[in-house]
Design a protein around this motif. Structure first.
Motif, PDB file in Angstrom:
ATOM      1  N   ASN A 175       8.274  -6.540   8.682  1.00  0.00           N
ATOM      2  CA  ASN A 175       9.157  -7.661   8.355  1.00  0.00           C
ATOM      3  C   ASN A 175       8.623  -8.624   7.306  1.00  0.00           C
ATOM      4  O   ASN A 175       9.410  -9.333   6.668  1.00  0.00           O
ATOM      5  N   ALA A 176       7.316  -8.693   7.103  1.00  0.00           N
ATOM      6  CA  ALA A 176       6.754  -9.685   6.194  1.00  0.00           C
ATOM      7  C   ALA A 176       6.848  -9.223   4.747  1.00  0.00           C
ATOM      8  O   ALA A 176       6.855  -8.025   4.458  1.00  0.00           O
ATOM      9  N   THR A 177       6.912 -10.208   3.855  1.00  0.00           N
ATOM     10  CA  THR A 177       6.945  -9.883   2.436  1.00  0.00           C
ATOM     11  C   THR A 177       5.594  -9.347   1.981  1.00  0.00           C
ATOM     12  O   THR A 177       5.515  -8.357   1.255  1.00  0.00           O
ATOM     13  N   VAL A 178       4.533 -10.035   2.397  1.00  0.00           N
ATOM     14  CA  VAL A 178       3.174  -9.584   2.108  1.00  0.00           C
ATOM     15  C   VAL A 178       2.693  -8.744   3.284  1.00  0.00           C
ATOM     16  O   VAL A 178       2.541  -9.257   4.399  1.00  0.00           O
ATOM     17  N   LYS A 179       2.471  -7.478   3.067  1.00  0.00           N
ATOM     18  CA  LYS A 179       2.150  -6.552   4.141  1.00  0.00           C
ATOM     19  C   LYS A 179       0.677  -6.679   4.549  1.00  0.00           C
ATOM     20  O   LYS A 179      -0.203  -6.730   3.681  1.00  0.00           O
ATOM     21  N   PRO A 180       0.391  -6.699   5.830  1.00  0.00           N
ATOM     22  CA  PRO A 180      -1.008  -6.724   6.270  1.00  0.00           C
ATOM     23  C   PRO A 180      -1.637  -5.337   6.145  1.00  0.00           C
ATOM     24  O   PRO A 180      -0.946  -4.324   6.065  1.00  0.00           O
ATOM     25  N   THR A 181      -2.954  -5.300   6.130  1.00  0.00           N
ATOM     26  CA  THR A 181      -3.674  -4.027   6.134  1.00  0.00           C
ATOM     27  C   THR A 181      -3.667  -3.451   7.541  1.00  0.00           C
ATOM     28  O   THR A 181      -3.934  -4.156   8.514  1.00  0.00           O
ATOM     29  N   LEU A 182      -3.341  -2.166   7.647  1.00  0.00           N
ATOM     30  CA  LEU A 182      -3.208  -1.520   8.951  1.00  0.00           C
ATOM     31  C   LEU A 182      -4.275  -0.444   9.151  1.00  0.00           C
ATOM     32  O   LEU A 182      -4.823   0.097   8.184  1.00  0.00           O
ATOM     33  N   ALA A 183      -4.518  -0.120  10.410  1.00  0.00           N
ATOM     34  CA  ALA A 183      -5.454   0.952  10.753  1.00  0.00           C
ATOM     35  C   ALA A 183      -4.746   2.303  10.819  1.00  0.00           C
ATOM     36  O   ALA A 183      -5.392   3.328  11.079  1.00  0.00           O
TER      37      ALA A 183
END
Length: 418
Positions: A279-287
């Motif tokens: 949902n966020a515009t800036v994507k978090p880093t995922l595992a």
């Protein structure tokens, strides 16, 4: 007179070739007879674990030494077994050792002796004693027997025995039958390492939500097999690193909430990161991987295209001294990187039409390589340049038709795959 001298001095012709063949056949027959009777044997092997099947085998050090570099070192080198007349081998099953000895003495394994129950153990035995031709024979046997029904069981064994070429063929079949494989009972019984190898595939033809459900089911089954509670922590422990090959970012919000959101398989931090990613515009880093798996259409664009169909009767070409001739064969399996042929029946050479004849160069494109493999030998054909003619590397040319006449399975590989 040595064999090489005889070959150089005798005139070429059918009579000489027949005489040489007869002499070799007689010698081979005597060696096989010595193997069967144990006559003049000078070493005894005790094979198998004391808690299981244990059998004694007699053999001839000289024959073993000229066939296997390991046996040569064992009996004629500076190792503890040198000079011993009795050797204990507790780490090999007697059936596998029997198959190995049969190959050493006869250059083959009786059809009735090699089966799904001992082929991987035989392959491991062949690796231990430095017999690559027997390894290839076993590999050809496994691939020729591979079906959608036995694929997962075969894959499990191939991963365990580190038979990477068989693993590749099994995984290719899993790709083509992904949904059925994921939903099968056999999937619940594969090992964690096998599960991880499957989940790493970017070519699985299944929705990621279905893959996730299969993983949850596998984790619960693994808990049951290990007699532990199927709690979230235990399921996650059973999955290990395989969990991080599930592409959770490809699930939609509802699938995330109703699936891992409720099962407890993922931590709160991991779930939050996944919802933020959705949902966020800036994507978090995922595992977890975020790349989509390839669709069937994308795979077709990237995969080599086979020239043949399963069950098709074709002819393979051999270039003899009297000119080209053909041997009829049948396609028994088509895989992404190779086609497997089997001997069909005797036929007349003039029955082959141009579009039925298989030549190694038919597989060649610019900068590609073709490997022609049988149970006993292989040759490599490479694109030679603008003329499109193949050149052959290796000790000798292996003709497909000659191999099929010996009723061997022949695999024709392409695109640089060995």
């Amino acid at each position: 007179m040595s064999t090489s001298a005889t070959l150089s001095e005798a005139p070429a012709g059918r009579n000489h070739a027949t005489a040489m063949l007869t002499g070799r056949n007689r010698l081979a027959g005597l060696v096989e007879q010595a193997f069967a009777s144990g006559d003049l044997s000078d070493v005894r092997f005790t094979v198998g674990r004391p808690s299981g099947d244990v059998r004694d085998f007699t053999a001839h050090k000289f024959v073993l030494g000229i066939r296997s570099p390991v046996f040569r070192m064992m009996f004629y080198g500076n190792v503890p077994e040198n000079g011993q007349d009795a050797v204990d081998i507790p780490d090999i099953h007697p059936d596998a050792f029997a198959n190995m000895l049969s190959f050493v003495y006869t250059d083959g394994v009786p059809v009735d002796d090699l089966n799904a129950g001992n082929v991987f153990a035989t392959m491991s035995c062949a690796n231990k004693y430095g017999l690559p031709e027997l390894v290839q024979l076993c590999s050809n046997f496994v691939v020729s027997q591979l079906t959608a029904d036995n694929c997962l069981a075969t894959l499990k064994q191939a991963v365990f025995w580190h038979a990477d070429n068989i693993v590749d063929e099994c995984l290719a079949l899993v790709d083509h039958h992904s949904v059925a494989m994921l939903q099968s009972d056999q999937f619940d019984g594969i090992t964690q390492e096998t599960l991880q190898r499957i989940l790493q595939r970017k070519t699985l033809l299944a929705e990621e939500h279905m893959i996730y459900l299969a993983v949850e089911r596998w984790a619960a089954a693994a808990c049951s097999s290990n007699a532990v509670e199927a709690s979230a922590a235990n399921r996650r422990q059973m999955l290990g690193d395989a969990l991080f090959h599930v592409r959770f970012p490809l699930l939609n919000n509802t699938e995330l909430a109703d699936g891992p959101g409720k099962s407890g398989l993922l931590t709160e931090s991991e779930l939050l990161s996944l919802f933020m990613y959705q949902n966020a515009t800036v994507k978090p880093t995922l595992a977890f991987p975020t790349e989509r798996r390839l669709t069937k259409e994308q795979q077709k664009e990237q995969s080599p295209q086979t020239l043949f169909r399963t069950g098709e009767e074709v002819f393979v070409q051999s270039l003899g001294k009297m000119g080209p001739w053909w041997q009829p064969a049948r396609v028994i399996a088509c895989y992404p990187h190779h086609v497997l042929f089997t001997w069909c029946k005797n036929g007349e050479s003039d029955t082959a039409t141009a579009d039925q004849v298989i030549r190694a160069k038919d597989y060649l494109k610019r900068d590609q390589t073709v490997y022609v493999r049988s149970m006993r030998a292989y040759a490599r054909y490479e694109h030679a340049g603008m003329d499109g003619q193949p050149r052959v590397n290796g000790d000798r040319i292996v003709e497909l038709a000659d191999l099929l006449l010996r009723k061997e399975h022949v695999a024709l590989w392409k695109a640089g795959r060995k």
